[in-house]
Scaffold this active site. Structure first.
Site, PDB file in Angstrom:
ATOM      1  CD  GLU A 121      -2.260  -1.265   2.907  1.00 44.55           C
ATOM      2  OE1 GLU A 121      -2.451  -0.186   3.507  1.00 44.55           O
ATOM      3  OE2 GLU A 121      -2.478  -2.382   3.418  1.00 44.55           O
ATOM      4  CE  LYS A 123       5.130   5.612   6.690  1.00 46.57           C
ATOM      5  NZ  LYS A 123       4.965   7.073   6.864  1.00 46.57           N
ATOM      6  CG  ASP A 125       3.814  12.956   4.151  1.00 48.46           C
ATOM      7  OD1 ASP A 125       3.809  12.706   5.360  1.00 48.46           O
ATOM      8  OD2 ASP A 125       4.588  13.780   3.635  1.00 48.46           O
ATOM      9  CE1 TYR A 231      -3.406   2.635   8.458  1.00 49.71           C
ATOM     10  CE2 TYR A 231      -3.597   4.566   7.031  1.00 49.71           C
ATOM     11  CZ  TYR A 231      -3.217   3.990   8.231  1.00 49.71           C
ATOM     12  OH  TYR A 231      -2.654   4.767   9.211  1.00 49.71           O
ATOM     13  CE  LYS A 319       9.190   7.308   5.418  1.00 51.19           C
ATOM     14  NZ  LYS A 319       9.623   7.832   6.717  1.00 51.19           N
ATOM     15  CB  CYS A 413      23.112  45.505   1.750  1.00 45.93           C
ATOM     16  SG  CYS A 413      21.475  45.027   2.356  1.00 45.93           S
ATOM     17  CB  CYS A 416      20.081  49.132   3.597  1.00 46.35           C
ATOM     18  SG  CYS A 416      21.668  48.353   4.048  1.00 46.35           S
ATOM     19  CB  CYS A 431      24.153  43.987   5.087  1.00 45.35           C
ATOM     20  SG  CYS A 431      23.575  45.681   5.295  1.00 45.35           S
ATOM     21  CB  CYS A 437      19.950  46.873   6.903  1.00 48.15           C
ATOM     22  SG  CYS A 437      19.470  45.723   5.590  1.00 48.15           S
TER      23      CYS A 437
END
Length: 690
Positions: A121, A123, A125, A231, A319, A413, A416, A431, A437
């Site tokens: 089956e 799985k 989530d 299930y 998995k 930056c 700023c 920065c 900023c």
């Protein structure tokens, strides 16, 4: 139809029975068969008729009434439900070799060489649920909780139209278990709507489903378009099925949605082929899956195999590995954090990676960009590390455009315009604009109210940003003067006209009142939380606790920092010279001292009292958390670990003693296995706390 005002109680009862059956039939056709036989208008007409009759005859409301799909508001937290049979988790495997070992282990236990059939089956989530039926009527819904005790979500489960409220020809007692999930499309639509409304969005469909199912108001759950797959079973008064395959046939007859990709496999080869097939089509499914579940098909063999301590011996979860996909980099942009760090982010051509739409990926720093020679317009392989964080794995240089140009990392930056410098031996460029900023100021404020700091509900990232840009909040102290400033007099001659936040779009009197209450409830804070809230470079929650324990009061700590007592700092186990320098430099900045003094006029910082229990099995141990915990928040778990004398680390190394594994554990669990470090469950962790 007869006018409702003329209906006798007997006629009303008969019509309510008819409407319940007809609407349940329509729900089944629409949600389970995907074959509606009446129009939406006709469906709505029947629902309105049912509602109107119930309004006139409330004492005739049926247990399976369509109106019970949306319950009334629950006034307090969820009540607890004791599972008659525990809702156990499954052991995980990550390779076909481990699957082979699982199958061989079963054969050894049964002392057989015969092939054993497995029901395979996908799985899902999502969030596990349990639905209890008595005499065919749905009477109670519950979450998995800790496997022994869950939360009562009866009203919320009723809002999911795929769940039958009444079933025929069922055992007198029947407990059906499954997974509630949110489809990818519904997830994207919900996040899109929340973005427009300025609300915090969900990280992924699983979080959205879990958050929706655990709403205290079922009407909110009803708005979220949740789905489910059944299930397995829990308590049953009789069991008229002898195999997993047969059980799923019963589920279909009773009207429960089951996954159409469930498959009976007769050997390891078929299990492997089915797993590979699901890997290939995974991204095209309308819902997220994170692996496959293999169950011995024969119920008789399941009973012979029995259980290990926490998991069934006859089932396992295989998995999926981290997903990869190929896409294109449309742009590289720079984000500026609270410490001024410039972090490059790749804007991608949206791609479905492992069931999640990925449109951005971290590029880490400028060295990483140079090392991988990442450029705008490149075709790249993107991966969700640990199945969560998107990152660029490789550039496909053979697909690079002829006019491609090397990416030049900015030295200014982008927010700023201040210089962005890179200190020697540092990978990060920063920065130098500091609090001037806007990006740094906003991020510092967001950090200040975050969960591990002041934890002020109602001040989310978007609200902080809006309040800053509208000059409502510029410094942390402004948060605590907000209520007074909001109530200022409004006249033509006064400079203080009041903020009147309740007049802003999206706000109202009640929401503003809730915000002020939340702020006022946080005027007292622990020393370790306050140190963390200041946002000093390299000072996280664990370091903040070390400092609080060492200095006991904020005045002690602040005095030493102002006096540049770095020697005392580096003498503390876990604090190095670089970290000590960052702390001292923070307190040499006049602006920071001003902010602290303003804050001290508004709040109380509690002195540190060491409540650590050094007599626990965790005392002196280093622990790492991975995955989503179900009983505790991550912050609660860290706090409890520290209180039990443990050290909490963010990464796995040879110095790690325990890795506490929650749901959807990622690369940390994998590394722990490679290093031979003990992995324990959340329940085992809780048992070690005392």
């Amino acid at each position: 139809m007869k006018d409702i005002s003329l209906l006798t109680p007997n006629e009303a009862a008969q019509e309510l029975e008819y409407l319940a059956q007809e609407l349940a039939k329509a729900d089944h056709a629409y949600y389970q068969k995907d074959a509606p036989y009446i129009s939406d208008a006709e469906y709505d007409k029947l629902k309105h008729r049912n509602s109107d009759i119930e309004s006139k005859f409330p004492y005739l409301i049926r247990q399976d009434s369509p109106s019970k799909r949306i319950g009334s508001t629950i006034k307090s937290g969820f009540s607890k439900v004791l599972h008659h049979f525990p809702m156990l988790s499954l052991a995980d495997v990550f390779s076909i070799t481990e699957v082979e070992d699982f199958v061989l282990g079963i054969k050894r236990f049964l002392n057989t060489t015969d092939n054993i059939s497995f029901y395979s089956e996908p799985k899902i989530d999502g969030l596990s649920f349990s639905a209890r039926y008595e005499n065919g009527i749905f009477v109670q819904g519950a979450t998995r909780g800790d496997g022994t005790t869950g939360e009562d979500i009866t009203a919320n489960l009723k809002t999911i139209k795929q769940l039958p409220l009444k079933i025929d020809n069922a055992p007198k007692i029947l407990e059906i278990r499954g997974e509630v999930y949110m489809s990818k499309n519904d997830f994207l639509e919900l996040n899109k709507r929340y973005e427009l409304e300025g609300k915090k969005t969900f990280a992924n469909p699983r979080n959205a489903a879990a958050g929706s199912l655990r709403q205290l108001d079922p009407k909110i759950t009803a708005e979220r378009n949740l789905s489910l797959f059944a299930y397995t079973w829990g308590e049953v008064s009789e069991r008229p099925w002898s195999t997993q395959e047969d059980f799923f046939e019963h589920l279909k007859k009773w009207g429960f949605p089951t996954n159409p990709l469930n498959t009976l496999c007769h050997n390891i080869s078929e299990l492997e082929n089915n797993f590979s097939h699901l890997m290939e089509i995974r991204s095209s499914l309308s819902y997220d899956i994170d692996g496959m579940v293999y169950k011995v098909n024969s119920i008789n063999l399941q009973e012979r195999l029995g259980f290990l301590t926490r998991t069934p011996r006859w089932a396992v979860a295989h998995k999926f590995p981290a997903e990869q996909a190929i896409t294109r980099i449309n742009n590289i942009r720079i984000q500026v954090g609270r410490t001024g760090a410039l972090t490059p982010v790749a804007d991608l051509e949206p791609i479905n990676v492992g069931g999640v739409i990925v449109s951005h990926a971290t590029l880490h720093n400028e060295d990483e960009i140079k090392r991988k020679d990442i450029r705008i317009g490149d075709t790249i392989i993107v991966q969700r590390a640990g199945d969560v964080i998107p990152q660029v794995v490789e550039v496909l240089t053979d697909k690079r455009l002829p006019d491609s140009q090397e990416y030049i990392f900015p030295h200014i930056c982008p927010i700023c315009g201040s210089h962005a410098i890179r200190e020697e031996d540092e990978a990060v460029r920063r920065c130098v604009g500091g609090m001037s900023c806007p990006a740094q100021a906003i991020e510092r404020l967001i950090h200040f109210v975050s969960r591990d700091a002041f934890d002020i509900a109602g001040l989310g990232d978007k609200i902080i940003e809006d309040f800053y840009l509208e000059k409502i909040i510029k410094t942390p102290a402004d948060i605590f003067t907000l209520e007074n400033r909001n109530q200022g007099e409004e006249d033509l001659f006064s400079n203080n006209k009041g903020l009147h936040i309740e007049r802003k779009e999206g706000w109202g009197k009640k929401s503003v009142e809730n915000l002020f209450n939340a702020i006022n409830n946080k005027r007292k804070i622990s020393l370790s939380r306050f140190i963390y809230a200041l946002g000093i470079r390299q000072v996280g929650t664990a370091t903040s606790r070390l400092l609080a324990k060492e200095y006991t009061s904020f005045s002690n700590f602040m005095n030493d920092m102002i006096n540049k007592e770095t020697g005392k700092l580096v003498a503390i186990d876990g604090i190095g010279a670089s970290m000590a320098t960052d702390m001292v430099e923070f307190f040499q900045e006049p602006h920071n001292i001003t902010v602290i003094k303003q804050l001290l006029e508004q709040i109380t910082i509690e002195d540190f009292i060491d409540t650590t229990n050094y007599n626990t099995p965790l005392a002196g141990k280093t622990v790492v958390f991975t995955g989503t915990l179900e009983q505790l928040t991550r912050s609660e778990a860290k706090s409890k670990a520290l209180a039990a004398g443990a050290k909490v680390s963010g990464s796995v190394s040879t110095k790690t003693d325990y890795v506490i594994q929650g749901v959807d554990a990622g690369s940390k669990a994998t590394k722990a296995k490679e290093l031979g470090i003990k992995i324990i469950s959340e329940d085992e962790f809780i048992n070690l706390l005392t």
